[in-house]
Scaffold this active site. Structure first.
Site, mmCIF file in Angstrom:
data_model
loop_
_atom_site.group_PDB
_atom_site.id
_atom_site.type_symbol
_atom_site.label_atom_id
_atom_site.label_comp_id
_atom_site.label_asym_id
_atom_site.label_seq_id
_atom_site.Cartn_x
_atom_site.Cartn_y
_atom_site.Cartn_z
ATOM 1 N N ASP A 1 35.301 34.662 49.235
ATOM 2 C CA ASP A 1 34.686 35.623 50.156
ATOM 3 C C ASP A 1 33.191 35.725 49.873
ATOM 4 O OD1 ASP A 1 34.663 37.322 52.328
ATOM 5 O OD2 ASP A 1 35.149 39.101 51.166
ATOM 6 N N HIS A 2 32.578 34.584 49.654
ATOM 7 C CA HIS A 2 31.149 34.491 49.334
ATOM 8 C C HIS A 2 30.322 35.071 50.472
ATOM 9 C CE1 HIS A 2 27.626 32.626 47.406
ATOM 10 N NE2 HIS A 2 27.259 32.201 48.600
#
Length: 439
Positions: free
Chosen positions: A320-321
């Site tokens: 979930d960068h």
């Protein structure tokens, strides 16, 4: 071992020896090595040892480190186009290579969004010219990410988009989502949806409950995720489309996914490394680097997610960068933007679960490699003869302190700022090419 002899360096076999092979299916800490030729895995196992290799091979002694498939991240924001001040393809893929991520599925909520074939083509060309690892575009489900009109899924798929999502935007209109799912089914396209009832989430900034009350912050109830997810699954049952829940973070959602799978629906689910390893208490004294969407949950919810990962109910772990610059994070908690970077720390954070005995190493690696590959229909993500040589070497016990200034992402909003981590990637290969090597 029949290896063609070639004087060309480009066709020189590369052997990783004296390692421990681990993947999501076949190998579970098996002593041996891996032999690579022309970008593919030629051989692997205990027989790949220095004494069995031809003299012209390049040999890397792994010294007992793990050899695994390169990680596949199904949810990362890479900045381009329009968000280059937060991240670029060059910086995102450099961070990915250092973290052992060899394939990134790039989010479509850029500026402009990935809702036209020309933008897909732009991303593919930029990745080819400036990227270190594989970058695959995820295109928009709706035009302009507005949740009103369906994007041209067929044309976007032809251009190279591998899946369809509206990124951090949830489609509120059930009729529109039904049409998206029906259209996607006809193209056998994968829909990745971020399930959230935006009206119920309203102005909330963290998980609703006692801790939010003590901090004086407005909460987001668990039901905001569960209500939207339940609606989505009912529409999947109606249409038969392939559906992936982008981020599942509550026990309510786990129950919904379990029922969907028991009913045989084409449903898979992911969660973020943050929700597996952190809880709402880590926010502490208003730490904005831990302001995420969905918000971090209670410890009992985190433990339930870990159990679901271990059992296989949760298929995929994502970084979930979501890079954010200083101006959007150095604000009061309620005003700060959501998001944290994670490409470079995803594996090390996951190894915390292995060290604590909560998840096996093989299951952890499988959720970051084989399962994403299977869901996306990719040939990488596995240690198998003939598979692309996207391979990493890592030391699961190497300790280090996370120093944001040394991270390769353009933004530095890591939730693990100054945390002690164990697990360092020493080598990353993409199609047999070295794209990262520890100095």
């Amino acid at each position: 071992m029949n290896i063609p002899v070639s004087p060309s360096v480009a066709h020189q076999p590369l052997a990783l020896v004296n390692g421990r092979l681990v993947d999501g299916q076949t190998y579970d800490c098996v002593r041996g090595g891996i032999l690579i030729l022309d970008g593919k895995i030629l051989d692997l196992g205990p027989e790949v040892a220095p004494k069995n290799l031809p003299v012209h091979s390049r040999v890397i002694d792994c010294g007992g480190d793990f050899i695994a498939p390169g990680l596949i991240d199904m949810r990362a924001f890479v900045g381009e186009p329009g968000g280059e001040h937060r991240e670029t393809i060059a910086t995102a893929t450099a961070a990915a290579a250092a973290g052992g991520v060899t394939t990134i599925l790039a989010r479509p909520d850029t500026n402009p969004p990935v809702d036209e074939p020309a933008v897909v083509d732009f991303l593919l060309r930029r990745a080819r010219d400036t990227g270190r690892v594989r970058l695959i575009p995820c295109a928009a489900m709706t035009q302009g990410l507005r949740g009103e009109e369906i994007a041209e899924i067929g044309l976007l798929q032809q251009a190279g988009a591998l899946a369809f999502s509206d990124g951090a935007h949830s489609i509120a209109n059930s009729r529109v989502l039904r049409r998206v799912l029906s259209y996607a089914r006809d193209f056998d396209a994968l829909i990745i949806h971020y399930a959230e009832d935006r009206d119920l989430a309203a102005e909330g900034v963290m998980n609703e409950g006692e801790f939010a009350t003590r901090l004086g912050l407005s909460g987001i109830p668990r039901e905001a995720e569960a209500i939207a997810l339940d609606r989505d699954i009912r529409l999947v049952n109606l249409t038969g489309a392939r559906y992936h829940a982008a981020l599942v973070t509550t026990t309510l959602s786990l129950d919904i996914i379990e029922r969907a799978k028991a009913a045989g629906l084409p449903v898979t689910a992911g969660t973020s490394i943050n929700h597996l390893t952190l809880n709402e208490s880590d926010i502490g004294d208003y730490r904005t680097f831990l302001k995420l969407a969905p918000p971090l949950r209670r410890e009992d919810e985190r433990r339930a997610l870990v159990e679901a990962l271990s059992s296989g109910l949760i298929d995929v772990i994502v970084s979930d960068h979501n890079p954010q610059d200083v101006e959007t994070k150095r604000l009061p908690f309620a005003e700060a933007e959501n998001g944290a970077i994670g490409l470079e720390t995803m594996l090390a954070a996951g190894l915390r679960l292995v060290a604590s005995g909560e998840v096996s190493l093989q299951r952890l690696i499988g959720a970051m490699t084989l399962r994403p590959a299977e869901i996306l229909g990719l040939p990488q993500g596995r240690l198998r003869v003939g598979a692309p040589a996207d391979v990493i070497r890592f030391d699961a016990e190497a300790a280090y302190v996370v120093d944001p200034s040394k991270l390769r992402s353009r933004s530095k909003n890591t939730p693990f700022d100054e945390a002690t981590m164990e697990g360092r990637v020493k080598l990353t290969l993409v199609e047999g090419r070295i794209v990262f090597e520890e100095e």
